[in-house]
Design a protein around this motif. Structure first.
Motif, PDB file in Angstrom:
ATOM      1  N   ASN A  46       0.796  -1.234   0.000  1.00 17.66           N
ATOM      2  CA  ASN A  46       0.000   0.000   0.000  1.00 17.66           C
ATOM      3  C   ASN A  46       0.822   1.275   0.000  1.00 17.66           C
ATOM      4  O   ASN A  46       0.294   2.364   0.193  1.00 17.66           O
ATOM      5  CB  ASN A  46      -0.957  -0.010   1.202  1.00 17.66           C
ATOM      6  CG  ASN A  46      -2.085   0.982   1.061  1.00 17.66           C
ATOM      7  OD1 ASN A  46      -2.597   1.200  -0.039  1.00 17.66           O
ATOM      8  ND2 ASN A  46      -2.492   1.578   2.160  1.00 17.66           N
ATOM      9  N   PRO A  62      -3.161   6.256   0.164  1.00 20.64           N
ATOM     10  CA  PRO A  62      -2.976   5.043   0.976  1.00 20.64           C
ATOM     11  C   PRO A  62      -4.097   4.828   1.985  1.00 20.64           C
ATOM     12  O   PRO A  62      -4.531   3.697   2.212  1.00 20.64           O
ATOM     13  CB  PRO A  62      -1.636   5.292   1.677  1.00 20.64           C
ATOM     14  CG  PRO A  62      -0.909   6.257   0.791  1.00 20.64           C
ATOM     15  CD  PRO A  62      -1.984   7.148   0.237  1.00 20.64           C
ATOM     16  N   ASN A  65      -7.389   3.709   0.209  1.00 17.83           N
ATOM     17  CA  ASN A  65      -7.379   2.318  -0.231  1.00 17.83           C
ATOM     18  C   ASN A  65      -7.937   1.392   0.837  1.00 17.83           C
ATOM     19  O   ASN A  65      -8.671   0.443   0.537  1.00 17.83           O
ATOM     20  CB  ASN A  65      -5.950   1.888  -0.582  1.00 17.83           C
ATOM     21  CG  ASN A  65      -5.436   2.538  -1.849  1.00 17.83           C
ATOM     22  OD1 ASN A  65      -6.204   3.013  -2.681  1.00 17.83           O
ATOM     23  ND2 ASN A  65      -4.125   2.564  -2.001  1.00 17.83           N
ATOM     24  N   ASN A 272       1.679  -1.352  -5.053  1.00 15.37           N
ATOM     25  CA  ASN A 272       1.125  -0.007  -5.155  1.00 15.37           C
ATOM     26  C   ASN A 272       1.628   0.698  -6.410  1.00 15.37           C
ATOM     27  O   ASN A 272       0.874   1.382  -7.101  1.00 15.37           O
ATOM     28  CB  ASN A 272       1.505   0.799  -3.913  1.00 15.37           C
ATOM     29  CG  ASN A 272       0.916   2.182  -3.903  1.00 15.37           C
ATOM     30  OD1 ASN A 272      -0.292   2.341  -4.022  1.00 15.37           O
ATOM     31  ND2 ASN A 272       1.759   3.195  -3.782  1.00 15.37           N
TER      32      ASN A 272
END
Length: 543
Positions: A46, A62, A65, A272
């Protein structure tokens, strides 16, 4: 982002007055001939440790998500970015000022309590309340929700916000100005509901494991700071029967090479990002794992215009003109990104941009202008310009910063000192104005140009450059009130022209999204321009 398909979300963005009786839901669409794997556990790299899991107190990708899996707003998106039903099973408007949302009867929190219209009233008042100090408070102003501006400024009580629970399953929203794309704005993290009882009982500790009450497809099971966040199925989620993946783990891996290596070792299912220097090799050796998708994002540097010498437009322009964007896009990042001379990605719905003059020059001509502007501002080899460039910890960001600093040094004799900070400190420095020049990236919260351009409006909570322009503000205000798509596009063109003339930010490139994805992961969205990925919509295929 790169599609012209006319969807309901796009129609909203074109200024059409519509009544929308119902919307479809979206869940894991498993083809009939697919055999599912026995193990349905997703591991995602992430990028960094989230600042928080409180949707009203975050501003980064981040965090979103994770929150996207934990909390569900009134609406969601499907794999192509179209609006689909979330907690709201349908919604209607006849004038784009009054919106009615009909909430589903079976929406529940993870503790079993029903999700009601009052939850959204409480949440949005909390977002507007100055006591919350939300970095996204200005987002409510962008929705034109009634009284939002005065509430954020402390001039009215949060109770006066234009949102009302007509009954437990009917939410009424009143806007100050007609906004045709209002429903599209409700996908955003800041608009997702929080559980009032949990927040009031635990205060700032409500986001801890054991305290967190979610209404999305997953619940918070474990959180080891700087190591992992683990989510497990929320059995009270209204569409739980359609969810396939049982567990989602988010790993805060900042180094792209480390994430790549863990992916190749089978420890991670989705990275990511990808390390820029390995992109071509990975594309050649692991073509089935490389996913490159459209991404409604812009990469740029921002000036602190409240600090000298960056209160001088000539200095800002000189530094911007000296950046060779073609070199950066093609060779430093090199995954399909395009050089940027304007802020808003060119594929944004309804956008028309007239490229600024400097974009039409070659790099040699731009450098000549840059040297003249910097000399006019009083800088030379005998009096060199020196300052710091702030960026958040990332090898990819570092490579770009090193390249740009080298360009400035070679062409202008400028001394740019690089300063990297971990994510939370970096965000705090920007919010406090503790920077000279800062790396920045902005990803669309919805597919319409205001999601980019409005953040540079005077006083906006995300306006870290402290840019203030009456002409710019008027262009944004006119766009909101524009009766036609053509007039709105013309207003956005004026706004982009003001940014190019005043240069509070230096656009560098427009993103694509490139990451490594386990080829056994089905349902990965290849056409969502906002990169809104919902774990509930994916599944693992048996090998």
């Amino acid at each position: 982002m790169y599609k012209n398909k006319i969807t309901q979300a796009v129609l909203l963005g074109l200024g059409l007055v519509v009544a929308l009786p119902s919307f479809s839901t979206f869940a894991a669409q498993v083809p009939a001939d697919i055999k599912l794997a026995d193990k349905q556990q997703l591991v995602r790299a992430n990028g960094t440790e989230p600042e928080s899991l409180d949707p009203q107190k975050v501003s980064g990708v981040p965090e979103s998500n994770v929150i996207r899996d934990l909390l569900e707003g009134l609406v969601n998106q499907d794999a192509e970015g179209n609006l689909v039903a979330g907690v709201a099973k349908s919604w209607q408007t006849t004038d784009n000022k009054t919106w009615i949302f009909n909430l589903r009867d079976d929406a529940k929190w993870s503790n079993g309590d029903p999700v009601t219209a009052d939850d959204f009233v409480y949440t949005w008042r909390r977002l507007a309340d100055p006591k919350t100090a939300s970095p996204y408070a200005s987002y409510l102003e962008m929705t034109t929700m009634a009284n939002a501006t005065d509430i954020i400024a402390g001039k009215q009580s949060p109770e006066t916000l234009g949102v009302e629970a007509v009954d437990a399953h009917t939410l009424k929203v009143t806007l100050d100005k007609p906004l045709s794309y209002f429903a599209s704005m409700l996908v955003h993290t800041s608009m997702k509901p929080v559980n009032k009882n949990a927040v009031e009982k635990f205060g700032d500790q409500w986001t801890k494991v054991g305290n967190y009450v979610s209404n999305g497809a997953y619940q918070l099971d474990n959180w080891v700071v700087n190591e992992r966040i683990v989510l497990t199925r929320n059995n009270n989620y209204w569409n739980n029967k359609e969810t396939v993946i049982n567990q989602v783990t988010f790993l805060p891996i900042e180094n792209q090479v480390a994430a790549m290596n863990r992916f190749l070792a089978g420890e991670v299912d989705m990275t990511n990002e990808m390390p820029n220097e390995h992109f071509k090799r990975l594309t050649k050796e692991y073509p089935q794992d490389v996913k490159v998708t459209p991404y409604l994002c812009s990469y740029y540097y921002e000036f602190n215009t409240a600090r000298k010498p960056f209160d001088n437009g000539d200095v800002r322009k000189a530094l911007s003109y000296a950046i060779d964007r073609d070199v950066l896009a093609k060779f430093i990042v090199g995954k399909g990104e395009t050089p940027a001379y304007n802020f808003t990605p060119l594929s944004t719905n309804g956008l028309e941009v007239e490229m600024p003059e400097y974009a039409q020059l070659n790099q040699k001509q731009r450098l000549e202008k840059a040297k003249a502007l910097l000399a006019a501002a009083g800088y030379s080899k005998d009096n060199p310009l020196t300052f710091k460039v702030l960026y958040n910890t990332s090898e990819n960001h570092k490579k770009i910063a090193v390249a740009i600093a080298s360009m400035w040094k070679k062409s202008l004799g400028v001394e740019a000192q690089l300063e990297n900070q971990e994510w939370k400190s970096y965000l705090d420095s920007k919010r406090q104005g503790n920077f000279d020049v800062s790396r920045a990236g902005w990803c669309g919260d919805y597919n319409e140009a205001s999601t980019f351009l409005a953040i540079m409006r005077t006083g906006h909570s995300q306006n870290y450059p402290k840019y203030a322009s009456a002409d710019y503000d008027k262009a944004i205000d006119d766009a909101i009130l524009a009766p036609t798509a053509a007039e709105r596009a013309a207003d956005y063109k004026r706004a982009e022209a003001s940014l190019a003339n005043d240069m509070p930010i230096m656009p560098i490139y427009h993103y694509v999204n490139a990451r490594l994805v386990n080829p056994q992961l089905g349902g990965y969205p290849m056409k969502n321009p906002e990169d809104n990925i919902y774990s509930k919509d994916m599944y693992f295929i048996a090998k």
